[in-house]
Design a protein around this motif. Structure first.
Motif, PDB file in Angstrom:
ATOM      1  N   ALA A 148      43.884  44.707  30.270  1.00 20.10           N
ATOM      2  CA  ALA A 148      42.529  44.219  30.026  1.00 20.10           C
ATOM      3  C   ALA A 148      42.442  42.708  30.225  1.00 20.10           C
ATOM      4  O   ALA A 148      41.465  42.198  30.787  1.00 20.10           O
ATOM      5  N   VAL A 149      43.462  41.979  29.759  1.00 20.27           N
ATOM      6  CA  VAL A 149      43.463  40.523  29.950  1.00 20.27           C
ATOM      7  C   VAL A 149      43.512  40.182  31.433  1.00 20.27           C
ATOM      8  O   VAL A 149      42.801  39.293  31.909  1.00 20.27           O
ATOM      9  N   VAL A 150      44.354  40.896  32.184  1.00 25.56           N
ATOM     10  CA  VAL A 150      44.421  40.667  33.634  1.00 25.56           C
ATOM     11  C   VAL A 150      43.063  40.951  34.277  1.00 25.56           C
ATOM     12  O   VAL A 150      42.615  40.215  35.163  1.00 25.56           O
ATOM     13  N   ALA A 151      42.399  42.011  33.829  1.00 25.22           N
ATOM     14  CA  ALA A 151      41.098  42.363  34.396  1.00 25.22           C
ATOM     15  C   ALA A 151      40.035  41.319  34.075  1.00 25.22           C
ATOM     16  O   ALA A 151      39.107  41.109  34.871  1.00 25.22           O
ATOM     17  N   LEU A 152      40.156  40.660  32.931  1.00 20.82           N
ATOM     18  CA  LEU A 152      39.156  39.688  32.509  1.00 20.82           C
ATOM     19  C   LEU A 152      39.402  38.289  33.061  1.00 20.82           C
ATOM     20  O   LEU A 152      38.544  37.417  32.923  1.00 20.82           O
ATOM     21  N   ARG A 153      40.575  38.072  33.649  1.00 17.76           N
ATOM     22  CA  ARG A 153      40.911  36.746  34.171  1.00 17.76           C
ATOM     23  C   ARG A 153      40.915  36.758  35.698  1.00 17.76           C
ATOM     24  O   ARG A 153      41.141  37.807  36.309  1.00 17.76           O
ATOM     25  N   PRO A 154      40.684  35.607  36.338  1.00 13.78           N
ATOM     26  CA  PRO A 154      40.716  35.555  37.805  1.00 13.78           C
ATOM     27  C   PRO A 154      42.128  35.798  38.335  1.00 13.78           C
ATOM     28  O   PRO A 154      43.115  35.584  37.637  1.00 13.78           O
ATOM     29  N   THR A 155      42.219  36.214  39.569  1.00 14.01           N
ATOM     30  CA  THR A 155      43.514  36.432  40.201  1.00 14.01           C
ATOM     31  C   THR A 155      44.320  35.142  40.220  1.00 14.01           C
ATOM     32  O   THR A 155      43.848  34.106  40.670  1.00 14.01           O
ATOM     33  N   GLY A 156      45.551  35.208  39.709  1.00 15.42           N
ATOM     34  CA  GLY A 156      46.434  34.048  39.718  1.00 15.42           C
ATOM     35  C   GLY A 156      46.324  33.172  38.499  1.00 15.42           C
ATOM     36  O   GLY A 156      47.157  32.287  38.306  1.00 15.42           O
ATOM     37  N   ALA A 157      45.308  33.369  37.657  1.00 16.21           N
ATOM     38  CA  ALA A 157      45.157  32.543  36.466  1.00 16.21           C
ATOM     39  C   ALA A 157      46.065  33.041  35.352  1.00 16.21           C
ATOM     40  O   ALA A 157      46.535  34.171  35.358  1.00 16.21           O
ATOM     41  N   ASP A 158      46.319  32.169  34.375  1.00 13.28           N
ATOM     42  CA  ASP A 158      47.083  32.593  33.211  1.00 13.28           C
ATOM     43  C   ASP A 158      46.148  33.291  32.226  1.00 13.28           C
ATOM     44  O   ASP A 158      44.998  33.586  32.542  1.00 13.28           O
ATOM     45  N   GLY A 159      46.648  33.555  31.015  1.00 14.61           N
ATOM     46  CA  GLY A 159      45.844  34.294  30.049  1.00 14.61           C
ATOM     47  C   GLY A 159      44.694  33.518  29.462  1.00 14.61           C
ATOM     48  O   GLY A 159      43.788  34.111  28.862  1.00 14.61           O
ATOM     49  N   GLY A 160      44.718  32.188  29.623  1.00 17.03           N
ATOM     50  CA  GLY A 160      43.630  31.375  29.103  1.00 17.03           C
ATOM     51  C   GLY A 160      43.604  31.316  27.588  1.00 17.03           C
ATOM     52  O   GLY A 160      44.560  31.697  26.900  1.00 17.03           O
ATOM     53  N   THR A 161      42.492  30.842  27.049  1.00 17.90           N
ATOM     54  CA  THR A 161      42.329  30.719  25.610  1.00 17.90           C
ATOM     55  C   THR A 161      41.430  31.835  25.082  1.00 17.90           C
ATOM     56  O   THR A 161      40.712  32.490  25.843  1.00 17.90           O
ATOM     57  N   LEU A 162      41.447  32.008  23.782  1.00 16.78           N
ATOM     58  CA  LEU A 162      40.592  33.019  23.170  1.00 16.78           C
ATOM     59  C   LEU A 162      39.118  32.666  23.332  1.00 16.78           C
ATOM     60  O   LEU A 162      38.267  33.555  23.460  1.00 16.78           O
ATOM     61  N   GLY A 217      50.781  47.939  39.452  1.00 11.87           N
ATOM     62  CA  GLY A 217      49.333  47.944  39.618  1.00 11.87           C
ATOM     63  C   GLY A 217      48.704  46.633  39.182  1.00 11.87           C
ATOM     64  O   GLY A 217      47.812  46.097  39.863  1.00 11.87           O
ATOM     65  N   LEU A 218      49.170  46.089  38.052  1.00 13.51           N
ATOM     66  CA  LEU A 218      48.645  44.809  37.580  1.00 13.51           C
ATOM     67  C   LEU A 218      48.996  43.676  38.537  1.00 13.51           C
ATOM     68  O   LEU A 218      48.280  42.663  38.602  1.00 13.51           O
ATOM     69  N   SER A 219      50.099  43.824  39.263  1.00 16.61           N
ATOM     70  CA  SER A 219      50.560  42.769  40.167  1.00 16.61           C
ATOM     71  C   SER A 219      49.872  42.812  41.523  1.00 16.61           C
ATOM     72  O   SER A 219      50.016  41.861  42.314  1.00 16.61           O
ATOM     73  N   GLY A 220      49.154  43.896  41.814  1.00 18.74           N
ATOM     74  CA  GLY A 220      48.556  44.063  43.134  1.00 18.74           C
ATOM     75  C   GLY A 220      47.732  42.883  43.605  1.00 18.74           C
ATOM     76  O   GLY A 220      47.952  42.361  44.717  1.00 18.74           O
ATOM     77  N   VAL A 223      37.129  41.102  43.309  1.00 17.28           N
ATOM     78  CA  VAL A 223      36.786  42.326  42.597  1.00 17.28           C
ATOM     79  C   VAL A 223      37.336  43.548  43.324  1.00 17.28           C
ATOM     80  O   VAL A 223      37.881  44.476  42.717  1.00 17.28           O
ATOM     81  N   VAL A 224      37.215  43.563  44.673  1.00  9.92           N
ATOM     82  CA  VAL A 224      37.721  44.686  45.445  1.00  9.92           C
ATOM     83  C   VAL A 224      39.226  44.831  45.267  1.00  9.92           C
ATOM     84  O   VAL A 224      39.766  45.926  45.114  1.00  9.92           O
ATOM     85  N   ARG A 225      39.934  43.690  45.273  1.00 13.85           N
ATOM     86  CA  ARG A 225      41.374  43.726  45.154  1.00 13.85           C
ATOM     87  C   ARG A 225      41.830  44.110  43.751  1.00 13.85           C
ATOM     88  O   ARG A 225      42.996  44.406  43.536  1.00 13.85           O
ATOM     89  N   ALA A 226      40.941  44.057  42.774  1.00 16.64           N
ATOM     90  CA  ALA A 226      41.328  44.292  41.387  1.00 16.64           C
ATOM     91  C   ALA A 226      41.271  45.765  41.001  1.00 16.64           C
ATOM     92  O   ALA A 226      41.485  46.088  39.839  1.00 16.64           O
ATOM     93  N   TRP A 227      41.006  46.676  41.967  1.00 19.75           N
ATOM     94  CA  TRP A 227      40.892  48.082  41.565  1.00 19.75           C
ATOM     95  C   TRP A 227      42.205  48.633  40.981  1.00 19.75           C
ATOM     96  O   TRP A 227      42.149  49.485  40.077  1.00 19.75           O
ATOM     97  N   PRO A 228      43.402  48.206  41.441  1.00 20.22           N
ATOM     98  CA  PRO A 228      44.617  48.720  40.786  1.00 20.22           C
ATOM     99  C   PRO A 228      44.689  48.327  39.313  1.00 20.22           C
ATOM    100  O   PRO A 228      45.185  49.095  38.482  1.00 20.22           O
ATOM    101  N   VAL A 229      44.177  47.129  38.991  1.00 21.11           N
ATOM    102  CA  VAL A 229      44.171  46.692  37.595  1.00 21.11           C
ATOM    103  C   VAL A 229      43.272  47.600  36.758  1.00 21.11           C
ATOM    104  O   VAL A 229      43.633  48.020  35.650  1.00 21.11           O
ATOM    105  N   ALA A 230      42.084  47.911  37.296  1.00 21.31           N
ATOM    106  CA  ALA A 230      41.177  48.810  36.587  1.00 21.31           C
ATOM    107  C   ALA A 230      41.804  50.192  36.413  1.00 21.31           C
ATOM    108  O   ALA A 230      41.651  50.826  35.359  1.00 21.31           O
ATOM    109  N   ALA A 231      42.531  50.650  37.420  1.00 25.09           N
ATOM    110  CA  ALA A 231      43.189  51.958  37.320  1.00 25.09           C
ATOM    111  C   ALA A 231      44.257  51.962  36.238  1.00 25.09           C
ATOM    112  O   ALA A 231      44.379  52.919  35.466  1.00 25.09           O
ATOM    113  N   VAL A 232      45.044  50.884  36.170  1.00 23.41           N
ATOM    114  CA  VAL A 232      46.086  50.790  35.138  1.00 23.41           C
ATOM    115  C   VAL A 232      45.456  50.735  33.754  1.00 23.41           C
ATOM    116  O   VAL A 232      45.920  51.404  32.810  1.00 23.41           O
ATOM    117  N   LEU A 233      44.392  49.945  33.614  1.00 19.93           N
ATOM    118  CA  LEU A 233      43.711  49.848  32.323  1.00 19.93           C
ATOM    119  C   LEU A 233      43.169  51.203  31.892  1.00 19.93           C
ATOM    120  O   LEU A 233      43.322  51.616  30.734  1.00 19.93           O
TER     121      LEU A 233
END
Length: 514
Positions: free
Chosen positions: A357-371, A95-98, A481-491
């Protein structure tokens, strides 16, 4: 004694389903070549594997590949728990990989095949009854991860992470295999139960240097998989360089596999008077170093990686009670083993929620970023930020994260029952240390200080973190945002699961004790 090995296909059903899922994914990718179909095949296979494990596990313990009383595959309650967790965590990572797969950042067929092949190893691992089956299952779980970590071919960080993981894992496997070979030379046995019987009937073997070296090699080799200090340095680099969903898989399913493998040899095969002091030392070093280094982290995934190292110390802590005679009584040993498994279950659920949650807060394809880039995210994405805060509070062991609270209480109680009061105090001190960075990140999500805050935007075009396979920046905007619904479901699912097991921790303990 008959040398004919009986085969119970019902006991093997979860492994059949997991392996069949990997084959189904290959066929779907070959014949249909559509990302949605390939991912759906993998997801349905993971659900079927979990259902099969529940069905077989509810019928009592089943044994197969037996020679006399010794069996190479034993599927009981704990094996079913591990198989269900491996399948459901794989489903969550899918789901996070979707969004990544739909964006074409990684080839869907190869990605899903490697993920389900690794799941097959995780399913088989919990039922392993001898050292060879154990090592083969653990490597089946681990080998696909080398490729998954480096699957973003345009990312130098990903390639470096894959090479680091590969080299360290190969060394760990070599040590484990050498230790198993030496154990066979010393005892003439490979089945876990038979090894325990041999050491009980011939205690003089424990004084043979060859036995001590063999036990040490096996424990050290498996400790690498658990990211125990001083064998942990690969984890932060690998987690931070891997795609976020793969880092989530490493931190949950891979960690669970290492814990299960180490627990299997400690519980059934290796003598507690030798393994106990080693595990106690590893637990103290792991939780202390992990927490101290996590205090200084400024990158999100590196902080979660060092947190994962510290959590491995808490998982190992109950096994450290075996160093004392009071910890080697029947009741104390059972409590220690159940506490280690239960803590691992609590941890992987909370860790999956944190990564989701980190995946949901970051853009598609980006890494985890900084705090700093997460600062103030609670006002922009309140639900995702709330999920991350709950996961972090749970990992810290504070309410309302009851799963994490009961996990630490379970560990401390098992240590007190085993007479290891000093180790319980070390766990308590480290839990306080962990509060500093968990609460700091959780508070920053709703911070109003914008002086160091950065927007949650993709990295510059062509960067390793934000670039797609041809150097394009990750997608943003409504389509993302539309493509991120699997991430929201996993979270949502991981958060609900954490709340449920936090309200019913005894259920997890009962399953872990079987």
């Amino acid at each position: 004694m008959s040398v004919v090995q009986t085969v119970d296909n019902v006991a093997l059903l979860p492994a059949y389903l997991a392996a069949g899922t990997a084959v189904l994914v290959l066929l779907a990718d070959l014949l249909v070549a559509r990302t949605r179909v390939t991912v759906s095949a993998a997801a349905l296979g993971a659900v079927a594997t979990a259902a099969g494990a529940v069905l077989v596990g509810s019928g009592g313990e089943r044994r197969t590949f037996c020679v006399g009383a010794d069996c190479s595959y034993v599927f009981g309650g704990r094996a079913a728990l591990v198989a269900v967790l491996a399948a459901l965590l794989t489903l969550g990572v899918l789901g996070l990989s979707g969004p990544l797969l739909r964006a074409g950042a990684m080839p869907a067929g190869e990605y899903c095949f490697l993920l389900t092949a690794s799941m097959t190893g995780g399913v088989a691992l919990g039922a392993a009854g001898d050292l060879i089956t154990l090592i083969v299952a653990l490597e089946t779980l681990t080998l696909p991860l080398y490729v998954l970590v480096g699957l973003r071919r345009s990312s130098l960080a990903s390639i470096e992470a894959a090479m680091t993981f590969f080299v360290v894992s190969v060394v760990a496997t070599t040590l484990t295999l050498l230790g198993a070979a030496l154990l066979y030379a010393a005892t003439g046995a490979l089945h876990l139960g038979r090894l325990g019987v041999v050491f009980a009937e011939q205690p003089e073997l424990l004084d043979v240097p060859l036995t001590t070296v063999a036990v040490a090699l096996v424990v050290v080799g498996l400790a690498v998989k658990v990211t125990a200090v001083p064998l942990h340095a690969w984890a932060p680099t690998t987690y931070d360089g891997a795609p976020l969903p793969v880092a989530a898989y490493l931190s949950t399913v891979s960690k669970l596999g290492g814990v299960v493998a180490l627990l299997a040899v400690v519980q059934h095969a290796l003598p507690g008077r030798i393994t106990g002091p080693v595990l106690a030392l590893l637990a103290v070093l792991t939780m202390t170093v992990g927490n101290l280094v996590a205090l200084r982290q400024r990158r999100t995934v590196r902080l979660l990686a060092w947190s994962s190292v510290a959590q491995a110390g808490y998982i190992l802590a109950p096994l450290g009670a075996l160093a004392l005679a009071a910890g080697r009584t029947g009741d104390a040993r059972a409590a220690a083993y159940a506490a280690a498994v239960a803590y691992a279950v609590f941890f992987v659920v909370l860790e999956l929620a944190a990564f989701a949650a980190v995946v949901a807060l970051r853009p598609t394809g980006a890494d985890g970023g900084t705090l700093d880039e997460l600062r103030g995210a609670g006002r922009r994405r309140p639900w995702a930020a709330a999920g991350l805060a709950l996961a972090l509070v749970g990992l810290a062991g504070l309410p309302p994260g009851l799963a994490g609270l009961f996990a630490k209480v379970t560990v401390v109680r098992s240590l007190l029952d085993g007479g290891a009061v000093w180790l319980a105090l070390v766990v308590a001190v480290n839990a306080v240390l962990g509060l500093a960075y968990y609460l700091r990140v959780a508070a920053a999500l709703w911070s109003t200080d914008r002086s160091t805050a950065g927007p949650i935007e993709p990295e510059p075009p062509g960067s390793a973190a934000g670039a797609g396979p041809v150097g394009r920046p990750a997608a943003t905007g409504p389509a993302s945002v539309v493509r991120a619904w699997p991430v929201a479901a996993v979270l949502a699912a991981a958060t609900v699961a954490a709340l449920v097991i936090g309200l019913a921790p005894q259920l997890v303990l009962d399953l872990a004790a079987r």
